[in-house]
Design an enzyme around this catalytic site. Structure first.
Site, PDB file in Angstrom:
ATOM      1  N   ARG A   4       0.845  -1.055   0.037  1.00  0.00           N
ATOM      2  CA  ARG A   4      -0.074   0.050  -0.067  1.00  0.00           C
ATOM      3  C   ARG A   4       1.010   1.434  -0.082  1.00  0.00           C
ATOM      4  O   ARG A   4       1.719   1.380   0.723  1.00  0.00           O
ATOM      5  CB  ARG A   4      -0.814  -0.066   1.261  1.00  0.00           C
ATOM      6  CG  ARG A   4      -2.003  -1.169   1.364  1.00  0.00           C
ATOM      7  CD  ARG A   4      -2.569  -1.133   2.712  1.00  0.00           C
ATOM      8  NE  ARG A   4      -1.611  -1.100   3.849  1.00  0.00           N
ATOM      9  CZ  ARG A   4      -1.942  -1.069   5.126  1.00  0.00           C
ATOM     10  NH1 ARG A   4      -3.195  -0.589   5.356  1.00  0.00           N
ATOM     11  NH2 ARG A   4      -1.173  -1.001   6.038  1.00  0.00           N
ATOM     12  N   GLY A  21      -7.325 -12.227   2.707  1.00  0.00           N
ATOM     13  CA  GLY A  21      -8.803 -12.732   3.315  1.00  0.00           C
ATOM     14  C   GLY A  21      -9.455 -13.439   2.006  1.00  0.00           C
ATOM     15  O   GLY A  21      -9.697 -12.914   1.021  1.00  0.00           O
ATOM     16  N   ASN A  38      -2.256 -14.371  -0.167  1.00  0.00           N
ATOM     17  CA  ASN A  38      -2.932 -14.776   0.945  1.00  0.00           C
ATOM     18  C   ASN A  38      -3.837 -13.917   1.651  1.00  0.00           C
ATOM     19  O   ASN A  38      -3.849 -13.725   3.042  1.00  0.00           O
ATOM     20  CB  ASN A  38      -1.681 -15.246   1.952  1.00  0.00           C
ATOM     21  CG  ASN A  38      -1.022 -14.194   2.729  1.00  0.00           C
ATOM     22  OD1 ASN A  38      -0.861 -13.143   2.004  1.00  0.00           O
ATOM     23  ND2 ASN A  38      -0.576 -14.263   3.824  1.00  0.00           N
ATOM     24  N   ARG A  87     -12.930  -9.432  -5.081  1.00  0.00           N
ATOM     25  CA  ARG A  87     -13.475  -8.117  -4.898  1.00  0.00           C
ATOM     26  C   ARG A  87     -12.571  -7.381  -5.761  1.00  0.00           C
ATOM     27  O   ARG A  87     -12.921  -6.043  -6.276  1.00  0.00           O
ATOM     28  CB  ARG A  87     -13.590  -7.684  -3.681  1.00  0.00           C
ATOM     29  CG  ARG A  87     -14.833  -8.551  -2.942  1.00  0.00           C
ATOM     30  CD  ARG A  87     -15.104  -7.820  -1.481  1.00  0.00           C
ATOM     31  NE  ARG A  87     -14.084  -7.923  -0.620  1.00  0.00           N
ATOM     32  CZ  ARG A  87     -13.923  -9.353   0.271  1.00  0.00           C
ATOM     33  NH1 ARG A  87     -14.912  -9.807   0.186  1.00  0.00           N
ATOM     34  NH2 ARG A  87     -13.030  -9.392   1.055  1.00  0.00           N
ATOM     35  N   ASP A 113       1.762 -21.349   9.510  1.00  0.00           N
ATOM     36  CA  ASP A 113       2.058 -20.003   8.955  1.00  0.00           C
ATOM     37  C   ASP A 113       3.268 -20.483   8.120  1.00  0.00           C
ATOM     38  O   ASP A 113       3.410 -20.752   6.755  1.00  0.00           O
ATOM     39  CB  ASP A 113       2.443 -18.892   9.682  1.00  0.00           C
ATOM     40  CG  ASP A 113       1.143 -18.119   9.892  1.00  0.00           C
ATOM     41  OD1 ASP A 113       0.108 -18.383   9.283  1.00  0.00           O
ATOM     42  OD2 ASP A 113       1.341 -17.369  10.861  1.00  0.00           O
ATOM     43  N   LYS A 170      -7.343  -0.555  -5.282  1.00  0.00           N
ATOM     44  CA  LYS A 170      -8.584  -0.385  -5.077  1.00  0.00           C
ATOM     45  C   LYS A 170      -9.006   0.971  -6.233  1.00  0.00           C
ATOM     46  O   LYS A 170     -10.101   1.368  -6.144  1.00  0.00           O
ATOM     47  CB  LYS A 170      -9.068   0.046  -3.877  1.00  0.00           C
ATOM     48  CG  LYS A 170      -9.010  -1.225  -2.860  1.00  0.00           C
ATOM     49  CD  LYS A 170      -9.516  -0.911  -1.452  1.00  0.00           C
ATOM     50  CE  LYS A 170      -9.282  -2.279  -0.591  1.00  0.00           C
ATOM     51  NZ  LYS A 170      -9.803  -2.011   0.875  1.00  0.00           N
TER      52      LYS A 170
END
Length: 403
Positions: free
Chosen positions: A37, A96, A94, A102, A166, A73
């Site tokens: 991000r 959610g 990985n 989406r 993990d 996004k």
């Protein structure tokens, strides 16, 4: 040349499981483009206590990668990712459940962009199972994947203190990705790979099915004892100077004909406890029935030795013994750097730090370890050199906080 030289991976992972997978690929030579991000990085890069400073955990799991920033996004950001998918061999994510869908980056959409893409998803639960949409992290996977049912005290299950699900699932996925690349070389096809942490833990627990079929019920929890049978010695014993991790695990074979117990008796100066002369210690089962006698003799000898000294003495007499080694023990022992499992990287904020490296030893190449990347450190290289975006457009994207 490294085994995966020439392969490019779009890394859309965070925290541990996915990042360990892509770090493994990076160590093997793949060019890993870690998508983060703008301004914030992935969720595991910074901590609340030290905002703006790479966390030690982030450094540990993101070596040898390149960081690019992209707000997926935004329409511009999504378009950039689609351009990158066309130039990549592998996508690893990985996020959610449903997050990639989406964003509009399903496997089907990525396959349209790049028919030979290897699309790898790591989730908590199998996407075809009834838990598919449940949130999960390491303890959830170890509890639902058999491991914790076999770990702990008889009256209390105890989870493992390290992230087996993990990191283990990440390593397993890396192996599957390499296999898919080999298949693509042979057959010319891309494919989707799905792995669930619960599924990995189930497969890692395969030894638990032997006692289940033998006894008709799940295995017992026996703390540091032998889970298959009640035998002794098989325990973790305190050593001097009796600190938090000053212990050594000692076990002698339960199989007929083994001389390990008698050897142990000689080492601890208790020949009176040998099988031939002591009815209470005549076999592993008798010793378990008289465990206090056995443990007292062992503890009385161990009070004079450190865990490392005890391990060295016992192992030199062919008696299985393992010191309880913690992170400090491993970090401070130069042998682990000499063998190559501990490596030193120089981080611009943290300085020189040691971390575990790649466990397999390969004669064909040697890894050059690099520190985790600065946030967006490869934006210009990837967007200008790889995608051909002009410097003016890159500046505009930065102003819009797309990158």
């Amino acid at each position: 040349m490294a085994p995966l030289t020439g392969y490019r991976v779009l890394d859309m992972t965070q925290f541990e499981a996915g990042t360990v997978c892509t770090e493994t690929l990076a160590w093997l030579g793949a060019e890993v483009l870690k998508v983060e991000r703008p301004g914030k990085g992935e969720l595991g890069r910074y901590t609340a206590k030290e905002p703006g400073v790479d966390s030690y955990g982030f450094i540990a799991m993101n070596m040898n990668k390149k960081s690019i920033t992209c707000n997926a996004k935004t329409p511009e950001g999504l378009e950039i990712l689609k351009k990158l998918i066309k130039k990549c061999d592998v996508v690893v994510e990985n996020m959610g459940p449903g997050s990639m869908d989406r964003l509009g980056l399903t496997y089907e959409e990525c396959k349209k962009l790049n028919p030979k893409i290897i699309y790898a998803s790591l989730k908590g639960f199998n996407r075809k199972g009834k838990y598919a949409n449940y949130p999960a992290f390491d303890p959830i996977a170890t509890h639902t994947g058999v491991m914790v049912s076999a770990t702990g005290l008889p009256e209390k299950p105890i989870k493992c203190g390290i992230s087996v699900a993990d990191s283990g699932t990440g390593k397993e996925l890396a192996g599957a990705i390499v296999a898919a690349l080999l298949q693509r070389e042979r057959e010319g096809i891309g494919q989707r790979i799905d792995i669930a942490m619960q599924d990995f833990m189930i497969t890692l627990s395969r030894s638990q099915w032997e006692p289940y079929y033998m006894n008709g019920k799940p295995n017992r929890r026996v703390a540091n004892g032998m889970p298959l049978e009640d035998v002794a010695p098989s325990d973790t014993y305190p050593c001097k100077p009796f600190g938090q991790n000053d212990y050594v695990h000692i076990y002698t074979s339960r199989h007929p004909g083994s001389h390990q117990w008698d050897e142990l008796c000689d080492v601890i100066n208790r020949p009176d406890l040998k099988e031939a002369v002591c009815p209470e210690c005549k076999d592993p089962y008798a010793r378990f029935a008289n465990k206090d006698l056995v443990d007292t003799a062992i503890k009385d000898w161990l009070k004079n030795y450190t865990k490392e000294e005890a391990m060295e003495i016992l192992a030199s007499h062919d008696i299985p013994a393992g010191a309880l080694l913690d992170v400090k023990d491993i970090t401070d022992d130069p042998q682990y750097e000499e063998t190559g499992i501990m490596v030193t990287v120089d981080h611009p904020q943290r300085g020189k730090v040691k971390y575990p490296g790649f466990a397999p030893q390969m004669s064909g190449f040697k890894i050059t370890y690099q520190s985790s990347p600065a946030l967006g450190g490869s934006d210009d290289e990837v967007y200008h050199d790889l995608l051909g975006i002009s410097e003016e457009e890159i500046a505009s994207l930065k102003e819009k906080k797309v990158i």
